[in-house]
Design a protein around this motif. Sequence first.
Motif, PDB file in Angstrom:
ATOM      1  N   TYR A   8      -9.183  -1.344   6.922  1.00 54.59           N
ATOM      2  CA  TYR A   8      -9.091  -2.511   6.046  1.00 54.59           C
ATOM      3  C   TYR A   8      -8.755  -3.727   6.896  1.00 54.59           C
ATOM      4  O   TYR A   8      -8.223  -3.617   8.012  1.00 54.59           O
ATOM      5  CB  TYR A   8      -8.051  -2.315   4.934  1.00 54.59           C
ATOM      6  CG  TYR A   8      -6.686  -1.882   5.411  1.00 54.59           C
ATOM      7  CD1 TYR A   8      -5.711  -2.804   5.773  1.00 54.59           C
ATOM      8  CD2 TYR A   8      -6.375  -0.519   5.501  1.00 54.59           C
ATOM      9  CE1 TYR A   8      -4.459  -2.394   6.201  1.00 54.59           C
ATOM     10  CE2 TYR A   8      -5.125  -0.100   5.934  1.00 54.59           C
ATOM     11  CZ  TYR A   8      -4.175  -1.046   6.276  1.00 54.59           C
ATOM     12  OH  TYR A   8      -2.940  -0.639   6.718  1.00 54.59           O
TER      13      TYR A   8
ATOM     14  N   GLN B 140      -1.914   0.249  -1.828  1.00 52.89           N
ATOM     15  CA  GLN B 140      -0.456   0.222  -1.979  1.00 52.89           C
ATOM     16  C   GLN B 140      -0.012  -1.082  -2.643  1.00 52.89           C
ATOM     17  O   GLN B 140       0.846  -1.090  -3.532  1.00 52.89           O
ATOM     18  CB  GLN B 140       0.222   0.358  -0.622  1.00 52.89           C
ATOM     19  CG  GLN B 140       0.170   1.741  -0.007  1.00 52.89           C
ATOM     20  CD  GLN B 140       0.955   1.809   1.293  1.00 52.89           C
ATOM     21  OE1 GLN B 140       1.274   0.788   1.900  1.00 52.89           O
ATOM     22  NE2 GLN B 140       1.271   3.023   1.738  1.00 52.89           N
ATOM     23  N   GLU B 141      -0.597  -2.195  -2.207  1.00 52.60           N
ATOM     24  CA  GLU B 141      -0.205  -3.499  -2.729  1.00 52.60           C
ATOM     25  C   GLU B 141      -0.493  -3.621  -4.222  1.00 52.60           C
ATOM     26  O   GLU B 141       0.274  -4.240  -4.968  1.00 52.60           O
ATOM     27  CB  GLU B 141      -0.910  -4.609  -1.958  1.00 52.60           C
ATOM     28  CG  GLU B 141      -0.399  -4.766  -0.527  1.00 52.60           C
ATOM     29  CD  GLU B 141      -1.191  -5.766   0.284  1.00 52.60           C
ATOM     30  OE1 GLU B 141      -2.323  -6.114  -0.141  1.00 52.60           O
ATOM     31  OE2 GLU B 141      -0.694  -6.207   1.338  1.00 52.60           O
TER      32      GLU B 141
ATOM     33  N   LEU C  50      -5.819  -4.556   9.749  1.00 51.21           N
ATOM     34  CA  LEU C  50      -5.307  -3.342  10.398  1.00 51.21           C
ATOM     35  C   LEU C  50      -5.346  -3.537  11.910  1.00 51.21           C
ATOM     36  O   LEU C  50      -6.398  -3.797  12.487  1.00 51.21           O
ATOM     37  CB  LEU C  50      -6.175  -2.146   9.991  1.00 51.21           C
ATOM     38  CG  LEU C  50      -5.699  -0.751  10.399  1.00 51.21           C
ATOM     39  CD1 LEU C  50      -4.388  -0.417   9.706  1.00 51.21           C
ATOM     40  CD2 LEU C  50      -6.756   0.284  10.047  1.00 51.21           C
TER      41      LEU C  50
ATOM     42  N   PRO D  75      -4.242   3.440   2.022  1.00 47.63           N
ATOM     43  CA  PRO D  75      -4.501   2.130   2.629  1.00 47.63           C
ATOM     44  C   PRO D  75      -3.659   1.027   1.992  1.00 47.63           C
ATOM     45  O   PRO D  75      -3.355   1.075   0.790  1.00 47.63           O
ATOM     46  CB  PRO D  75      -5.997   1.917   2.376  1.00 47.63           C
ATOM     47  CG  PRO D  75      -6.323   2.804   1.226  1.00 47.63           C
ATOM     48  CD  PRO D  75      -5.415   3.995   1.359  1.00 47.63           C
ATOM     49  N   LYS D  76      -3.296   0.051   2.805  1.00 46.92           N
ATOM     50  CA  LYS D  76      -2.402  -1.019   2.349  1.00 46.92           C
ATOM     51  C   LYS D  76      -2.919  -1.769   1.126  1.00 46.92           C
ATOM     52  O   LYS D  76      -2.126  -2.084   0.221  1.00 46.92           O
ATOM     53  CB  LYS D  76      -2.152  -1.992   3.506  1.00 46.92           C
ATOM     54  CG  LYS D  76      -1.100  -3.048   3.195  1.00 46.92           C
ATOM     55  CD  LYS D  76      -0.847  -3.930   4.398  1.00 46.92           C
ATOM     56  CE  LYS D  76       0.197  -4.995   4.087  1.00 46.92           C
ATOM     57  NZ  LYS D  76       0.432  -5.884   5.245  1.00 46.92           N
TER      58      LYS D  76
END
Length: 443
Positions: free
Chosen positions: A325, A278-279, A328, A274-275
């Motif tokens: 999330y 990743q961030e 999205l 999920p972003k």
Amino acid sequence: MIAIGQKLKSEMLGETLTVKKKLGEGGQGAVFLVEGLSSGMKALKWYNPEQSTEVQKSAIRTLIHHGTPSGQSGSRFVWPLDLVVADGTDQFGYIMDLIDTSRFAELGEVWNRLKPAPSMKIMCQISYNATDSYRKLHLEGFCYRDISKGNIMFDSKTGEVLICDNDNIGVNMHSDSQVWGTMEYMAPELVTGKANPSTDTDLHSLAVLLFQLWVWHHPMHGQMEYDIRSWDLPAKRKIYGEDPVFIFDPHDKRNGLPNDPDYATARKRWACMPKPLQEKFIHVFSVGLKDPKRRVTEGEWRSVFQELEDCIVTCPHDSAENFWYEGLSSMNCWYCGREITEPPRLLLKGASGRSFIVLTPGSVLKKRHIDPFADLRTAEEPAGQLAQNPNNPSVWGLRNLTTASWQATVVNEGVKEVPPQRAIPLSVGLRITFGHCEGELLT
């Protein structure tokens, strides 16, 4: 080294211990199974002669006298219990509780398919529990100094975590250490000798460990490492300390993943991450590489893993776990690629900010969701649960599992009281006041 059947003595309790068998060995020494009349079966780490120094002995005594860090967070550490000595030698060791290795796995065992891989939900719990325990350690004034995948074990079914090899823990920025860590986990400033081990360097090591848990790969092992023909100490200093570049850095592409099948797993696992997670990794392995004070903290990691666990959506086509999330635009299953209908969500707003819970069959509203001041011992207990109307299974509601009534505002129907053990049907625009926060149903 000590022999099977040899008698040893614990320093504080003065108990005689009998060596039963050898369990394994590492760089600092070997681990044995020992038995005492009152303590029962324990694991003994026995140091090699060159590691049996007064500095190490003093460090172990400090840990024993302090005791295991407090609370559930601290209980995950397999802490030194007592020093152990033997007649006729300056060598020594310490005893600790045994680990059920049939239940708890190392990450390497999962990578090699020797133990089952945890689900996405369990991965969130493992990651939360690990960061929670390191946070507790740091709050009590210690730094771990050797965070690595070899020093953590987990239960792939329950998400429970054990942190092993705690003999290199020291008082942050004060105590000496014979071990500065494993190079592939060491912060750049440690590798280059510009800093000593600290909670700041622990945060880098923790980020590397979490990345490996999720991606099954090292964050700096990309094209730059791939092109090196002699993986010697100067090469490692360059990759980990002098010029570290994150393999998924969006701006510096020098160390991207090579076009080689051996890197396919890392590429695929990163793509389905999920972003929000990743961030965090992008931040800690770009800004955090250069500025130790801007690394992702244990509290930030805990929050993101709790939020991800609350927003898992099971694909209706193949049962694969996916993450929803905020922001999205559409959901496609990472496994089969088919579209997943966006699920209803409960947006919670309170003193601690805003968060989401995806509402799917079996979803549970926990005490920590509705009360930022919830007791840590009961924070994970259910406060509400998604339930079907027994007379009309197509109608779903949120059942109140607390001892206080909720106030629900239903569109075109006004305010309704939701007493304990009663459910309020889910409907577009539904708002619920839980006491410390308010929830709004989004579809």
